[in-house]
Structure formats: structure tokens, C-alpha cells
Design an enzyme around this catalytic site. Structure first.
Site, PDB file in Angstrom:
ATOM      1  CG  HIS A 261      -2.106   0.890   1.059  1.00  0.00           C
ATOM      2  ND1 HIS A 261      -2.056   2.242   1.244  1.00  0.00           N
ATOM      3  CD2 HIS A 261      -3.368   0.595   0.672  1.00  0.00           C
ATOM      4  CE1 HIS A 261      -3.252   2.751   1.006  1.00  0.00           C
ATOM      5  NE2 HIS A 261      -4.066   1.778   0.647  1.00  0.00           N
ATOM      6  CG  ASP A 315      -8.337  -4.533  -3.134  1.00  0.00           C
ATOM      7  OD1 ASP A 315      -7.661  -3.516  -3.249  1.00  0.00           O
ATOM      8  OD2 ASP A 315      -9.566  -4.578  -3.369  1.00  0.00           O
TER       9      ASP A 315
HETATM   10  C1  SDX Z   1      -6.303  -0.140  -3.066  1.00  0.00           C
HETATM   11  O1  SDX Z   1      -4.457   4.360  -2.236  1.00  0.00           O
HETATM   12  C2  SDX Z   1      -5.447   3.758  -1.616  1.00  0.00           C
HETATM   13  O2  SDX Z   1      -5.851   4.159  -0.572  1.00  0.00           O
HETATM   14  C3  SDX Z   1      -6.026   2.563  -2.351  1.00  0.00           C
HETATM   15  C4  SDX Z   1      -7.023   1.739  -1.563  1.00  0.00           C
HETATM   16  C5  SDX Z   1      -8.293   2.496  -1.335  1.00  0.00           C
HETATM   17  O3  SDX Z   1      -9.017   2.178  -0.383  1.00  0.00           O
HETATM   18  O4  SDX Z   1      -8.623   3.348  -2.204  1.00  0.00           O
HETATM   19  O5  SDX Z   1      -6.484   1.340  -0.317  1.00  0.00           O
HETATM   20  C6  SDX Z   1      -7.443   0.502  -2.366  1.00  0.00           C
HETATM   21  O6  SDX Z   1      -6.036   0.221  -4.185  1.00  0.00           O
HETATM   22  C7  SDX Z   1      -5.489  -1.163  -2.346  1.00  0.00           C
HETATM   23  C8  SDX Z   1      -4.282  -1.659  -3.197  1.00  0.00           C
HETATM   24  C9  SDX Z   1      -4.760  -2.757  -4.126  1.00  0.00           C
HETATM   25  N1  SDX Z   1      -3.727  -3.127  -5.083  1.00  0.00           N
HETATM   26  C10 SDX Z   1      -3.001  -4.262  -4.930  1.00  0.00           C
HETATM   27  O7  SDX Z   1      -3.147  -5.068  -4.012  1.00  0.00           O
HETATM   28  C11 SDX Z   1      -2.007  -4.515  -6.066  1.00  0.00           C
HETATM   29  C12 SDX Z   1      -0.666  -4.956  -5.467  1.00  0.00           C
HETATM   30  N2  SDX Z   1      -0.107  -3.833  -4.743  1.00  0.00           N
HETATM   31  C13 SDX Z   1       0.874  -3.037  -5.412  1.00  0.00           C
HETATM   32  O8  SDX Z   1       0.695  -2.851  -6.777  1.00  0.00           O
HETATM   33  C14 SDX Z   1       1.322  -1.818  -4.626  1.00  0.00           C
HETATM   34  O9  SDX Z   1       1.553  -2.204  -3.338  1.00  0.00           O
HETATM   35  C15 SDX Z   1       0.462  -0.574  -4.636  1.00  0.00           C
HETATM   36  C16 SDX Z   1       0.077  -0.142  -6.011  1.00  0.00           C
HETATM   37  C17 SDX Z   1      -0.776  -0.818  -3.848  1.00  0.00           C
HETATM   38  C18 SDX Z   1       1.258   0.535  -3.967  1.00  0.00           C
HETATM   39  O10 SDX Z   1       2.364   0.717  -4.778  1.00  0.00           O
HETATM   40  P1  SDX Z   1       3.475   1.842  -4.494  1.00  0.00           P
HETATM   41  O11 SDX Z   1       3.207   2.602  -3.255  1.00  0.00           O
HETATM   42  O12 SDX Z   1       3.655   2.610  -5.753  1.00  0.00           O
HETATM   43  O13 SDX Z   1       4.742   0.961  -4.163  1.00  0.00           O
HETATM   44  P2  SDX Z   1       5.819   0.588  -5.210  1.00  0.00           P
HETATM   45  O14 SDX Z   1       5.198  -0.073  -6.393  1.00  0.00           O
HETATM   46  O15 SDX Z   1       6.668   1.788  -5.422  1.00  0.00           O
HETATM   47  O16 SDX Z   1       6.632  -0.534  -4.431  1.00  0.00           O
HETATM   48  C19 SDX Z   1       7.592  -0.170  -3.435  1.00  0.00           C
HETATM   49  C20 SDX Z   1       8.395  -1.443  -3.220  1.00  0.00           C
HETATM   50  C21 SDX Z   1       8.896  -2.050  -4.545  1.00  0.00           C
HETATM   51  O17 SDX Z   1      10.054  -2.812  -4.244  1.00  0.00           O
HETATM   52  P3  SDX Z   1      11.502  -2.202  -4.678  1.00  0.00           P
HETATM   53  O18 SDX Z   1      11.450  -2.002  -6.194  1.00  0.00           O
HETATM   54  O19 SDX Z   1      11.634  -0.890  -3.928  1.00  0.00           O
HETATM   55  O20 SDX Z   1      12.492  -3.269  -4.247  1.00  0.00           O
HETATM   56  O21 SDX Z   1       7.559  -2.457  -2.636  1.00  0.00           O
HETATM   57  C22 SDX Z   1       7.397  -3.523  -3.559  1.00  0.00           C
HETATM   58  C23 SDX Z   1       7.793  -3.008  -4.923  1.00  0.00           C
HETATM   59  O22 SDX Z   1       8.246  -4.052  -5.748  1.00  0.00           O
HETATM   60  N3  SDX Z   1       5.977  -3.896  -3.568  1.00  0.00           N
HETATM   61  C24 SDX Z   1       5.547  -5.141  -3.698  1.00  0.00           C
HETATM   62  C25 SDX Z   1       4.146  -5.056  -3.628  1.00  0.00           C
HETATM   63  N4  SDX Z   1       3.780  -3.787  -3.484  1.00  0.00           N
HETATM   64  C26 SDX Z   1       4.915  -3.065  -3.445  1.00  0.00           C
HETATM   65  N5  SDX Z   1       6.222  -6.304  -3.856  1.00  0.00           N
HETATM   66  C27 SDX Z   1       5.462  -7.413  -3.960  1.00  0.00           C
HETATM   67  N6  SDX Z   1       4.104  -7.426  -3.916  1.00  0.00           N
HETATM   68  C28 SDX Z   1       3.423  -6.276  -3.743  1.00  0.00           C
HETATM   69  N7  SDX Z   1       2.087  -6.300  -3.705  1.00  0.00           N
END
Ligand code: SDX
Length: 378
Positions: A261, A315
Site C-alpha cells: 500500500h 483487497d
Molecule cells: C487499493 O491508495 C489507496 O488508498 C487505495 C485503496 C483504497 O481504499 O482506495 O487502499 C485501495 O487500491 C489497495 C491496493 C490494491 N492493489 C493491490 O493489491 C495490487 C498490489 N499492490 C501493489 O501494486 C502496490 O503495493 C500498490 C500499487 C498498492 C502501492 O504501490 P506503491 O506505493 O507505488 O509501491 P511501489 O510499487 O513503489 O513498491 C515499493 C516497493 C517495490 O520494491 P523495490 O522495487 O523498492 O524493491 O515495494 C514492492 C515493490 O516491488 N511492492 C511489492 C508489492 N507492493 C509493493 N512487492 C510485492 N508485492 C506487492 N504487492
């Protein structure tokens, strides 16, 4: 212009001042208008919570009854919207049908009076009342059936479940769904709410605002994740496969759906409540083999990625609740939209006081002063 203001994905960049919801991502705190989500989930209802979000205070009994009455009165949708849905391809995703239908609503209420509290209340009532009916209607139309008419004698949550199956839901199922709606109603400036705010800032109509937000919510990185979580649990197939699946994702740097998140660096407080709701449903209606896989995957992700602040988000468990409610997977994100209409409308209404169009700047990294090369010289 200060280049260090730029943050990919606007991470950490404040885009507005708001008093609608508060999140502490390190403590795992979520408050709607200052009230903890756990207290609302325990004691409130979706419509009462929607009222709180939009007008800033919990309604009196009289105010709530009037609000509920008006919502019941406006649940039906124009036959021309239903006819329009009959032209949609059956294979189309319900989120695309919802986005088109929400925009179409604006054709019937084209008068704009954004400074008129009555106009604003009417738009809030119509959108909260009609969005669930449109979601249920397309679901039946795409199967070649006639949509089920809403029932005025059922609560908001019970009526939606009734319209899906023309069968009154069990009271526990209706209550659990109502809590799910509260949990998904609002979450500060997430991507879809930000879309709503940018669209609102041009002073367009609220139906276009909601259509814009629905389009944004549908993406798998946002609201679409709940649908992908079930597909992921299906792919894992058994508890003993979870570790290999996770190691594979990490090796391929693939995001695990339902985890991570932008704000929460601990388990999403909504995930805790949804997990409890899932267990209540399993106790009453029987278990789900995917749940054991989910619990094991959550343990493994916490073990391997917890230090990166990656934990279960809203989710991760919501889909397991919806499965037990008998809701098809491709309706999971439309359910999220039904709930989030409350938050989008709250920000729309709050935004109207700003009255300033969103127009950020950019850091230009392209070429300059190039010469046009005639076609025969390229
Ligand atoms: C919702 O914003 C909100 O409030 C949204 C929400 C709402 O109520 O409206 O809460 C609802 O959208 C919940 C999120 C649902 N989406 C997912 O579950 C999809 C999987 N999650 C990711 O795509 C991600 O965590 C996000 C999109 C939710 C957040 O992404 P960020 O903040 O842009 O984080 P990032 O992609 O920059 O990742 C930072 C690091 C990375 O590693 P490094 O490259 O630094 O080594 O964390 C890792 C990412 O690879 N990472 C994950 C991960 N999420 C982040 N690694 C593995 N699995 C994951 N799910």
C-alpha cells in the site's frame, strides 16, 4: 521550478487539504471524519456512514430516515439506461458498463447548479441510489434476463443482494455486505478519488465525476486487485504451494495482489475487519478452501516482505467475503465502486469550496527547437 518536488506517482505529494478521512499508515489507523473505522463498522450502517462522509456529521434519526427514504425512492433507473445496457456486449466487464451508465445518467440531469445545496443533495441521492441498481441490472441483462426491480422494503445492502438473485438475503449476509460497503467507502486521496477531484475541479457535473473515478478504480493496481486475489489463490491451489508461488513472484519481481500500500506500512485495518467478517461467514455458511491458502500466504508475505512494509491490504480478504455472499468475481470491483461513490461524492462536495482547477506543472525532458524535416527528406 524546483525539480525535487517531483515524485513518481505523486508519492508523498499533498494534492489537497481535506477533513474527510485520516490515515496513519504506520499505526494502521483509519478515521472517517475523525471516527475510527472499527467503531463505525461495529455500530453504524453504510448510509449513515455515507451521510457522515458527505455532510461531515452523523445524521440525527430524523435526518437518517429522510436520507434513507429518498435513497429508496430513487433506486429505479430510467428504462433508456436499461435499453442502453442491452446494447453492451455480454462479455464486457461490469466496470466498463458501470462507467458508461454513470456518465449516461448525466444526460438525464444535465442542469448544473453546483452552488445549490438542493442540487448537490439530489445528485448525491441519485448516484448513491442508482449505482447499485445499474450494477445489478447489467449483471442480469448480460445473461439475457430482465433486471430485477429494486424493493423499497429492503435495506440498502439487502436490496442490492436481492436484485442480484431475486431472493431476500440472509440477515447476516446483508449485515456483512453493509459492513463491507462501510469499509470501502472512503480512503483519502487514492487514485480514483484523485481522478474524481481533478474532474470536479473543472466544475463539470457530478455524473461525469463519478464516471471518471469508476474508470480509475477498475485498474488491477487499485480496485481491480480483489478480483485478481481470487485468481491468485486459485492458481496457488493448495496451502503447500504458497511458499513456492511467493518465491517465484519475488524472483520475478511480480507484485502479489492484495498486498502492499502506498500509505499503510502495516496490515490495513480494513483487512483485519474483513478477515473477521470472512470467518463469521464461514462459521455460518461453511468454509472456503481458499481461506487457508490466504492465511498461509499472508504469513509468508509478512515473513519475507514485512520489513519492506508490505502487508495485506483491503483487497486481500474482501474477495473471500464476496465469494461466500455468492457474488461473481467480476462484480468484486463494482462492489468497491458502489461503496466508494460515498467517498468520491464527499470529496466532490468538499472540492467545490476550493473552486480552483487542478493544473500541475511538469519537468520537460524532451527536445527543443527542432527543425521540421519535409516528408521526402526523412
Ligand atoms: C487499493 O491508495 C489507496 O488508498 C487505495 C485503496 C483504497 O481504499 O482506495 O487502499 C485501495 O487500491 C489497495 C491496493 C490494491 N492493489 C493491490 O493489491 C495490487 C498490489 N499492490 C501493489 O501494486 C502496490 O503495493 C500498490 C500499487 C498498492 C502501492 O504501490 P506503491 O506505493 O507505488 O509501491 P511501489 O510499487 O513503489 O513498491 C515499493 C516497493 C517495490 O520494491 P523495490 O522495487 O523498492 O524493491 O515495494 C514492492 C515493490 O516491488 N511492492 C511489492 C508489492 N507492493 C509493493 N512487492 C510485492 N508485492 C506487492 N504487492
Amino acid at each position: 521550478m524546483s525539480v525535487d518536488l517531483y515524485k513518481p506517482g505523486l508519492e508523498g505529494v499533498p494534492a489537497a487539504k481535506s477533513s474527510i478521512s485520516y490515515i496513519d499508515g504506520t499505526q494502521g489507523i483509519l478515521e472517517y471524519r475523525g471516527i475510527r473505522i472499527e467503531d463505525l463498522a461495529q455500530n453504524s450502517s453504510f448510509l449513515e456512514t455515507a451521510y457522515l462522509l458527505i455532510w461531515g456529521e452523523l445524521p440525527s434519526q430524523t435526518e437518517l430516515e429522510a436520507f434513507e427514504h429518498d435513497i429508496r425512492y430513487h433506486r429505479r433507473i430510467k428504462y433508456r439506461i436499461r435499453d442502453m445496457m442491452k446494447c453492451f456486449p455480454e462479455s464486457g466487464h461490469p466496470m466498463d458498463a458501470l462507467q458508461a451508465s454513470a456518465a449516461a445518467l448525466g444526460l438525464f440531469y444535465s442542469r448544473r447548479a453546483l452552488d445549490d445545496p438542493i442540487y448537490i443533495r439530489n445528485a448525491v441521492i441519485r448516484l448513491l441510489a442508482k449505482i447499485p441498481t445499474m450494477v445489478a441490472a447489467f449483471q442480469l441483462i448480460r445473461k439475457g434476463n430482465d433486471p430485477v426491480q429494486p424493493r423499497d422494503d429492503l435495506s440498502y445492502a439487502a436490496n442490492f443482494l436481492y436484485m442480484l438473485r431475486e431472493q431476500e438475503p440472509d440477515p447476516l449476509a446483508a449485515h456483512v455486505f453493509d459492513v463491507c460497503l462501510m469499509l470501502h467507502a472512503e480512503h483519502s486521496i487514492n487514485a480514483s478519488t484523485f481522478s474524481a477531484m481533478v474532474t470536479s475541479s473543472t466544475l463539470t457535473d457530478p455524473y461525469a465525476v463519478i464516471a471518471s473515478a469508476v474508470g480509475t478504480l477498475g485498474g488491477p493496481l487499485h480496485g481491480g486487485a480483489n478480483e485478481e486475489v481470487i485468481e491468485m489463490l486459485e492458481e496457488i491451489g493448495a496451502v503447500e504451494n504458497a511458499a513456492a508461488y511467493l518465491d517465484n513472484c519475488i524472483r520475478q519481481k511480480r507484485k502479489i495482489m492484495g498486498f502492499g500500500h502506498r500509505v499503510y506500512k502495516v496490515k490495513d485495518p480494513r483487512a483485519n475487519i474483513l478477515q473477521d467478517l470472512a470467518e463469521q461467514m464461514f462459521d455460518r455458511f461453511g468454509g472456503d478452501r481458499y481461506y487457508e491458502i490466504a492465511v498461509e500466504l499472508e504469513r509468508l508475505v509478512e515473513d519475507r516482505l514485512g520489513e519492506k512494509g508490505i502487508y495485506a491490504n483491503v483487497d486481500f480478504y474482501s474477495g473471500l467475503v464476496y465469494r461466500k455472499l455468492g457474488i461473481p468475481t467480476d462484480l468484486f470491483t463494482p462492489l468497491f465502486a458502489i461503496a466508494r461513490v460515498a467517498g468520491w461524492l464527499a470529496h466532490w462536495k468538499e472540492q467545490l469550496n476550493e473552486n480552483r482547477i487542478f493544473r500541475p506543472t511538469q519537468i520537460y525532458v524532451g527536445q527543443r527547437d527542432r527543425v521540421f524535416v519535409p516528408r521526402d527528406k526523412r
